[in-house]
Design a protein around this motif. Sequence first.
Motif, PDB file in Angstrom:
ATOM      1  N   TYR A  21      14.945 -22.150  15.940  1.00  0.00           N
ATOM      2  CA  TYR A  21      13.497 -22.151  16.042  1.00  0.00           C
ATOM      3  C   TYR A  21      13.042 -21.099  17.033  1.00  0.00           C
ATOM      4  O   TYR A  21      13.813 -20.640  17.874  1.00  0.00           O
ATOM      5  CB  TYR A  21      12.958 -23.528  16.436  1.00  0.00           C
ATOM      6  N   ILE A  64      13.298 -13.464   8.792  1.00  0.00           N
ATOM      7  CA  ILE A  64      14.178 -14.625   8.982  1.00  0.00           C
ATOM      8  C   ILE A  64      15.602 -14.288   8.554  1.00  0.00           C
ATOM      9  O   ILE A  64      16.568 -14.595   9.266  1.00  0.00           O
ATOM     10  CB  ILE A  64      13.638 -15.857   8.215  1.00  0.00           C
ATOM     11  N   ASN A  78      16.714 -16.656   0.154  1.00  0.00           N
ATOM     12  CA  ASN A  78      15.794 -17.732  -0.211  1.00  0.00           C
ATOM     13  C   ASN A  78      15.973 -18.126  -1.671  1.00  0.00           C
ATOM     14  O   ASN A  78      16.296 -17.309  -2.524  1.00  0.00           O
ATOM     15  CB  ASN A  78      14.348 -17.357   0.089  1.00  0.00           C
ATOM     16  N   TYR A 103      19.576 -24.620   3.914  1.00  0.00           N
ATOM     17  CA  TYR A 103      18.647 -24.696   5.043  1.00  0.00           C
ATOM     18  C   TYR A 103      17.218 -24.809   4.530  1.00  0.00           C
ATOM     19  O   TYR A 103      16.887 -24.320   3.453  1.00  0.00           O
ATOM     20  CB  TYR A 103      18.720 -23.433   5.922  1.00  0.00           C
ATOM     21  N   MET A 105      13.340 -23.925   6.066  1.00  0.00           N
ATOM     22  CA  MET A 105      12.615 -23.290   7.153  1.00  0.00           C
ATOM     23  C   MET A 105      11.131 -23.582   7.001  1.00  0.00           C
ATOM     24  O   MET A 105      10.564 -23.433   5.923  1.00  0.00           O
ATOM     25  CB  MET A 105      12.836 -21.771   7.133  1.00  0.00           C
ATOM     26  N   LEU A 143      14.114 -23.720  11.505  1.00  0.00           N
ATOM     27  CA  LEU A 143      15.069 -23.697  10.404  1.00  0.00           C
ATOM     28  C   LEU A 143      16.110 -24.775  10.686  1.00  0.00           C
ATOM     29  O   LEU A 143      16.719 -24.779  11.753  1.00  0.00           O
ATOM     30  CB  LEU A 143      15.714 -22.315  10.314  1.00  0.00           C
ATOM     31  N   THR A 165       6.962 -23.406   3.585  1.00  0.00           N
ATOM     32  CA  THR A 165       8.357 -23.868   3.547  1.00  0.00           C
ATOM     33  C   THR A 165       9.156 -22.903   2.694  1.00  0.00           C
ATOM     34  O   THR A 165       8.742 -22.576   1.573  1.00  0.00           O
ATOM     35  CB  THR A 165       8.458 -25.280   2.952  1.00  0.00           C
ATOM     36  N   TYR A 168      16.647 -21.946   1.869  1.00  0.00           N
ATOM     37  CA  TYR A 168      17.652 -20.881   1.915  1.00  0.00           C
ATOM     38  C   TYR A 168      19.026 -21.430   1.534  1.00  0.00           C
ATOM     39  O   TYR A 168      19.365 -22.572   1.854  1.00  0.00           O
ATOM     40  CB  TYR A 168      17.754 -20.289   3.322  1.00  0.00           C
TER      41      TYR A 168
END
Length: 171
Positions: A21, A64, A78, A103, A105, A143, A165, A168
């Motif tokens: 984060y 990111i 993503n 993940y 995010m 994340l 949102t 990933y």
Amino acid sequence: KLYIVVGGMKQKVLSNLNFYYGDVKMPKGFEIDRVSLAIDIFKSEICQMDFNFSRPFDMLNKYIIEYFYLNFKKQIFNTSYFGNIYYPNESSLPILKSKDCRYVMLYCVKIEPDSCFLRIFYDDNNNKDNWWDIPLEDNKFILIPSSLDYFISHNKSSDMNIILTIKYESK
């Protein structure tokens, strides 16, 4: 896969949860256009259509991905994305672990100050019912592993909060 040997006794760590984060710190002149992102999310919700790919989204997504690789040597990409609007006194339902990604995010597109937080539930191998609350603030990302449950607390402000949102997967 970490082995620790102390006096002939071995220890292996089977589980390790990492949360990532922080602020999205783009170079001056290349800041994320959060107003455009908010408008795109608002349009997608009002018109009940998919959130469209845009330049601000692409800039954030690349930030990111590159941040994650440079700082943690992990390659991610993503798989899906969507936006949510939380009106005054509205919260999310509990969001349960996701099996379609590695993940999740959350990016705070527009958050009224001191209005809400993200609660992440986790198991530390001693206690099953742990949680961690992190305040949601403009231009911050969080994340987390998709194996965790979480929710966004109720919006205590008189204005809407907007969150993007992105899910990933890792290579």
